[in-house]
Design an enzyme around this catalytic site. Structure first.
Site, PDB file in Angstrom:
ATOM      1  CG  HIS A 170      10.013   0.102 -41.578  1.00  0.00           C
ATOM      2  ND1 HIS A 170       9.424  -0.968 -42.207  1.00  0.00           N
ATOM      3  CD2 HIS A 170      10.878   0.641 -42.476  1.00  0.00           C
ATOM      4  CE1 HIS A 170       9.901  -1.063 -43.450  1.00  0.00           C
ATOM      5  NE2 HIS A 170      10.782  -0.094 -43.640  1.00  0.00           N
ATOM      6  CB  SER A 214       7.779  -5.640 -42.950  1.00  0.00           C
ATOM      7  OG  SER A 214       8.875  -5.870 -42.113  1.00  0.00           O
ATOM      8  NE  ARG A 248      13.295  -0.854 -32.515  1.00  0.00           N
ATOM      9  CZ  ARG A 248      12.214  -1.062 -31.780  1.00  0.00           C
ATOM     10  NH1 ARG A 248      12.114  -2.138 -31.035  1.00  0.00           N
ATOM     11  NH2 ARG A 248      11.234  -0.190 -31.789  1.00  0.00           N
ATOM     12  N   GLY A 249      13.011  -3.828 -37.637  1.00  0.00           N
ATOM     13  CA  GLY A 249      12.554  -5.027 -38.341  1.00  0.00           C
ATOM     14  C   GLY A 249      13.389  -5.284 -39.596  1.00  0.00           C
ATOM     15  CG  HIS A 278      -1.441  -1.207   1.728  1.00  0.00           C
ATOM     16  ND1 HIS A 278      -0.811  -1.981   2.653  1.00  0.00           N
ATOM     17  CD2 HIS A 278      -2.583  -1.845   1.416  1.00  0.00           C
ATOM     18  CE1 HIS A 278      -1.548  -3.066   2.898  1.00  0.00           C
ATOM     19  NE2 HIS A 278      -2.623  -3.006   2.170  1.00  0.00           N
ATOM     20  CG  ASP A 320       4.753  -1.129 -34.450  1.00  0.00           C
ATOM     21  OD1 ASP A 320       5.488  -0.828 -35.404  1.00  0.00           O
ATOM     22  OD2 ASP A 320       4.366  -2.285 -34.223  1.00  0.00           O
ATOM     23  N   GLY A 321       6.797   2.213 -34.928  1.00  0.00           N
ATOM     24  CA  GLY A 321       8.169   2.676 -34.803  1.00  0.00           C
ATOM     25  C   GLY A 321       9.215   1.588 -34.913  1.00  0.00           C
ATOM     26  CG  ASP A 337       4.752   3.667 -45.937  1.00  0.00           C
ATOM     27  OD1 ASP A 337       4.108   3.502 -44.885  1.00  0.00           O
ATOM     28  OD2 ASP A 337       5.324   2.732 -46.544  1.00  0.00           O
TER      29      ASP A 337
END
Lengths: 568, 568
Positions: B395, B438, B397-398, B215, B392-393, B550
Site C-alpha cells: 500500500h 487503489s 509503495r502504491g 543434480h 500484500d504489503g 486498515d
C-alpha cells in the site's frame, strides 16, 4: 523465492524489455504492454488479454496468431491502469473493435471497464469478457475469480477472432467459453515477490490450501496433504459436480502448474485424472499439462475443464502460435510410423542344460541371492543413511531394487540351468531394474563373473571362485574407472580379492579363505571413513563425508560376509 | 519441494504413464521409454535421447518430428539401464541406425555404451554422442558434464536426421554441435526427491552456487547472491572466455531455468545478456528462454551458447514439433501488420486558460500535491507494514508511486490551467502509474472531484470544496463497491465528508470545518482495527488483521490531515 531482480520497483519493466528482445521477430512493445506484429489475411477483432505480471505465460506469452493480439502488462499481481489498456487496445485494433479479456479481480474490472469507455469515446468498439472459472472462490458464478480457466477463454476468443467473426460473435464465443469452464486449484506453498524476504502467504506445513487463488486469495480450507491420486480424485469429483447444465461428455482439460510444482508431478496427477474422467464416460480433447497461468514461485496446481460443443471444440483445437503456446496441426503428420508398428524384441536365448556340478552350484547361487535379498532389505535404511552424507541417499534402495530384480529373474531360469546362466540372468535384471551407475556395475560385473564359469564342468575348485571374483573386480574397474582409495566399493572389494587369492594359493579351503578375506573387506570398508570421496560423486560435502564410511564399500563387505556364511 | 507422488519408488513409471496418456496421439510407450509414432517421409537415422527422470522436458518431452525419435527414461536422477536403452533403440530404429545422445555422467556413459554393443551384436548400427557443455565441471572439455547444452546438441542431431543424412553424417553433426556448445549455470536452492523430507543439497542462504550441475554436483564455489544484471555479466564473460577457437559471431542461445527460477526472472536476465552480446558484436539467432532441462524444483539457471556456422544455423532454426518444443516457421507469417505500423495515440487535449481564481486554486492544489509526495515518502514504510498484516504489503509503495506520478504530470500542465485541469491531469497519471485497485480508485476519484470545479469561476466558496469531496466519495463507492465497515479507506473518508458537509452547512469556515472533519477521519481510521476485512482482500488472515487498522483508511486520514494544514 524470486531471487533475480535489479531494482524491485522496475521488475515489471525490466522483464518486459527482456521478453520483447527475445521475441522481437513477432511482437513489439507499446506503452503498457505488447502487440503482435504478425500480418492478418483480413482484419480481425483484436483480443487483448491482460492483468498483473507474475503469471507468465499469462499474459504476454499468449500473444500471437490464433490467440491474443495484444497483452496489457501490469506490475506484479497488480492490475494495469486503464490508460495502459487503452494504448494496447488502440495498437491492437485493426478496425473491427477490441475485446479485453482478463480474470475477475476488482482492479482489472475497473481499469479495463474504464478503458472500454475511453476507447468508445474515440470511436473504437471495445468490450470486456471477464473470466470466472474458480469454483472455490464464490457460490455465485459471476462473483468467481479467474484462474487457469483464463486460458480456455482466451484460446476460444483468439480462434473465433481468427475465423473472421465480428465483435458480437467473438464476444459471444468468449462468454460461452467462460460459461462452460470450471477450475479448482490447490496451493502447497506461497510465492515471494521480487525483493521480499518473506513469502506473500504460507500454507501450513504438511497441508494444502484447497481453492487458494493465484495470489494467495482466500481458499476453502487448509487440508492435510494428499497423495497424487487423492488429489486427482478430489479435482475430478469437485469439478464435475459443477458441470454446466446440459453439458455433454467431451471436454478440454488443463492441468496447470503454478510455478514450483513441476512437470513430472503434473503428469503423475494427470494420469489419474484422465483415468477417472474416462471411467465416468468423458472424452478429453487435446489436454494441456504444464504451466499456462503461473504465480511466481508458488507451489500448487489446478484442474480446468471446458465442456465442449462443436464450436468450442473447433476453437479449442484450432492452430495458434505464440511464444508460450503453439499448436500447429499440420506439423504433426497423421498416421502411425510403419517401422514402429511391430515391437521388436531381442531373441530369447535358449538356456542349455548344465552338468550335475553346474546345477548344484546354481542351487547355491539361488540360495545366496535369496538370502542377500533379505539382508539388503534389513540394511537398506542404514545404507541410505550412510550414503546421504556424501551422496543422494539412495544406495540402500538401489541395491535392494537390484537384488529384488535379480531374485525374480533367477526364479524364471529353468532348473536345468547352471550357475553361469543363473548369475547372468540375475546380473542383467539387476542392471535393468536398478539403473544408474551402481546398477550397471553390479549387473555387468555379475555377467563378467558368470563368463568365467563353465556350466558343463564336472566339478569346481576354489580356484574357480577366485577367477570369478577376479573377473567381477576387473569388470568393475574397467567400467567404473575408479581406483582403490577413491572411496568406492573397490576399497573393500580389492583387499578381499587379494586376500582370497593369496589364501587359496596358500592351500586354504574356499570356506576358510572367503571367511578371512571378507573380514579384511569389512575392516577396509570401515577405513574408508578417513578417505576423501572420489571427484564426481553426487555431492561434494567432503568435509562432512570425512568420518563416514563409503556406503558402497560397506554394502560390498556386508554381502561378502554373508556369502561366507553360506560356504561354511 | 516435490509434493505430489503416490509410491515414491514408482514415481518414474507413474509420471511416464500420465505423460503417455497426454500424448497418445503422437508417442507410444515401450519398455524403457517412449518413441515417436509420427510417420517419416523416408526413413531417418534414429536419435534417441535419454537419462534420469526429473529433468522434464528433457528427455521425453523432446520426442517428435524434427527432434528426437525416442527417449530412454531412467529413475529420478538415475541413468536408465542398458536394456532399457536397447528396447527404445530397437523401437526407434528405422533401419538406418541409432544415435544415443545424453549428458556426460558415468552411469549414462556405461549404460548407453553397453547398449550400443548389444545393438551392434543384433546388427543395428548404434553410436553415442556425449554432451559435455558445462564449462564449470572440468578444465578438459571431454571430462565436462552435460547440462542445458543437451538441448542444442539434441536439436542439431534431430534436424540433421530429418534432412535424411546417413548415420556418419548425423553423428558428425552432433559431435560438431557439442564441440561448439558452452554452458555456465548457477543454483540458488536445492531440489527435493519425491518422498524426501530434506533437499538433496543446499546452497547457503544469500549465496548462489556457481557452476553447480543439475543434480547438485560439485560447482566452482558459493558466492554472495548477485543481481540479475550482475549474473548476466558473469554468464556472458565466462562463457565467451570459453569460445571455441576460430568461432564466428553468430550464436544460438538458451537461458534455461532449472525449475523454480521463473519466466519473468529469466526474461530479466536475458535482457541484459542480449545487450552484452550485442555490445560485443554477437548476433543471437532464435534464443530460447524457458525450461528445457530442469532439475525437479531446483532454483537456478544457466546460459548456453552454441557458436553457429551455416550448417549449425540451419539445423538450429529447423522446424521441430514435440510436446515441449515447437518451432514451425510457416506458422509465423513474415512481414509486419500494416495496422500496427503507425502508433495511434489519443489526441492531446488543449487546456484552456482559467480565470484568476481558478489559477490561484490550481496553485494551492500544486502545493498540496508536492507536500503529499513528501508525506507519503516518509510514511510509505509504515503504511506497508500495516498493509502486510492483511494485504500484500504494497500500500505504501502504491500510494507513493501514485503521488509521484501525479506530481510529475502536474508539472507538465501549463501555468494558465485551473485547479480542475491540474487535478484531472494528476488523477490520470496516478491511475496510470500506480495501477491496481487503489490506483484506479484514487485516479478516477480525483478526476470526479475535478469534474465539479469550474476553472472559469470568479471565486470559490467552502461549498465548492464540499461538492468536490462528495464527488470524490461517490466515485469511490461506485467504482469500488465497498461499504462503510468493510475495512477500506471509505471507513475514514465517509465520516470526513459527513463532518465537513455538516460543519460547512453550519457556517464554519472551510479551514475549521476541514480541520475538525479530518480529526474525525483519523479517529475512524484508528477504529478500523476492530473491523473484519472486506471479503476479497488479498489475504484472509482475518484473525491476524483484527487489531490492525486498515492501511487505506490510515493513509486517507493522513492525507486529509495534511491538507487541513494547508487551509489554515
Amino acid at each position: 523465492m524470486t531471487t533475480l531482480y535489479n531494482d524491485p520497483s522496475t521488475f515489471m519493466e525490466d522483464q518486459l524489455a527482456g521478453f520483447l528482445d527475445a521475441y522481437a521477430d513477432r511482437l513489439r512493445g507499446v506503452e503498457g504492454g505488447v502487440v503482435s506484429t504478425a500480418p492478418q489475411d483480413s482484419p480481425e477483432v483484436a483480443v487483448v488479454v491482460g492483468g498483473g505480471s507474475g503469471h507468465y505465460p499469462a499474459f504476454s506469452g499468449l500473444v500471437g496468431p490464433g490467440l491474443a493480439h495484444g497483452a496489457v502488462v501490469g506490475n506484479i499481481f497488480t492490475s494495469p491502469s486503464a490508460s495502459r489498456a487503452c494504448t494496447v487496445g488502440r495498437a491492437a485494433d485493426a478496425g473491427r473493435g477490441v475485446i479485453f479479456t482478463f480474470g475477475n479481480y476488482a482492479g482489472d474490472v475497473m481499469n479495463f471497464g474504464l478503458a472500454t469507455q475511453r476507447l468508445a469515446a474515440e470511436g473504437i468498439d471495445a468490450r470486456v469478457v471477464v473470466v470466472t472459472d474458480d469454483i472455490a472462490s464464490a457460490d455465485e458464478p459471476e462473483k468467481r475469480r479467474g484462474i487457469a480457466g483464463d486460458f480456455t477463454v482466451f484460446k476460444v476468443l483468439g480462434a473465433a477472432a481468427a475465423e473472421g467473426l465480428d465483435i458480437d460473435a467473438v464476444e459471444a464465443a468468449g462468454q460461452h467459453a467462460n460459461a462452460m469452464t470450471r477450475t479448482l486449484g490447490v496451493a502447497f506453498s506461497g510465492c515471494t515477490m521480487p525483493g521480499s524476504e518473506e513469502p506473500l502467504f504460507e500454507v501450513p506445513e504438511g497441508h494444502l490450501g484447497l481453492g487458494l487463488g493465484i495470489h494467495g486469495e482466500p481458499g476453502i480450507e487448509d487440508v492435510p496433504m494428499l497423495s497424487a491420486d487423492q488429489l486427482a480424485e478430489l479435482f475430478v469429483e469437485r469439478v464435475l459436480t459443477e458441470a454446466p447444465e446440459g453439458a455433454g461428455r467431451r471436454v478440454a482439460a488443463i492441468l496447470n502448474g503454478l510455478g514450483t510444482t513441476k512437470y513430472e508431478e503434473l503428469f503423475l496427477v494427470w494420469g489419474r485424472v484422465s483415468a477417472l474422467l474416462r471411467d465416468r464416460g468423458y472424452e478429453v480433447v487435446q489436454p494441456e499439462i504444464g504451466e499456462l497461468v503461473t504465480s511466481l514461485d508458488m507451489g500448487g496446481c489446478s484442474l480446468t475443464l471446458m465442456w465442449l460443443d462443436e464450436d468450442l471444440e473447433r476453437w479449442w483445437t484450432a492452430d495458434a502460435y505464440t511464444p508460450a503456446f503453439k499448436r500447429v496441426a499440420s506439423a504433426l503428420p497423421v498416421g502411425t510410423a510403419d517401422h514402429t508398428a511391430v515391437e521388436t524384441t531381442s531373441a530369447a536365448t535358449e538356456i542349455p542344460a548344465a552338468g550335475e556340478a553346474g546345477r548344484a552350484l546354481a542351487g547355491q547361487v539361488r540360495a545366496v541371492v535369496s538370502d542377500l535379498a533379505v539382508l539388503l532389505e534389513e540394511k537398506s535404511g542404514e545404507l541410505g543413511r550412510i550414503d546421504a552424507v556424501a551422496g543422494d541417499g539412495d544406495h540402500g534402495r538401489g541395491m535392494l531394487r537390484g537384488i529384488t530384480a535379480a531374485q525374480a529373474a533367477i526364479a524364471e531360469v529353468p532348473d536345468h540351468a547352471g550357475a553361469a546362466a543363473v548369475l547372468r540372468a540375475g546380473g542383467r535384471a539387476w542392471a535393468d531394474d536398478a539403473g544408474g551407475t551402481s546398477g550397471v556395475l553390479w549387473g555387468a560385473d555379475q555377467e563378467a563373473a558368470a563368463g568365467t564359469l563353465d556350466d558343463a564342468a564336472a566339478s569346481y575348485a576354489a580356484e574357480d571362485a577366485v577367477a570369478a571374483v577376479q573377473a567381477f573386480q576387473d569388470s568393475m574397474q574397467q567400467l567404473g574407472r575408479a581406483q582403490v582409495g577413491d572411496k568406492t566399493l573397490l576399497d573393500s572389494l580389492v583387499p578381499f580379492v587379494d586376500a582370497l587369492s593369496a589364501a587359496v594359493a596358500g592351500g586354504a579351503s574356499l570356506a576358510d579363505a572367503w571367511s578371512s578375506a571378507s573380514a579384511e573387506a569389512a575392516k577396509a570398508a570401515e577405513a574408508t571413513q578417513d578417505l576423501r570421496p572420489a571427484v564426481g560423486r553426487a555431492r561434494p560435502l567432503a568435509e562432512k563425508s570425512l568420518g563416514t564410511p563409503d556406503a558402497g564399500a560397506v554394502s560390498m563387505a556386508m554381502i561378502l560376509g554373508r556369502i561366507a556364511e553360506h560356504l561354511r
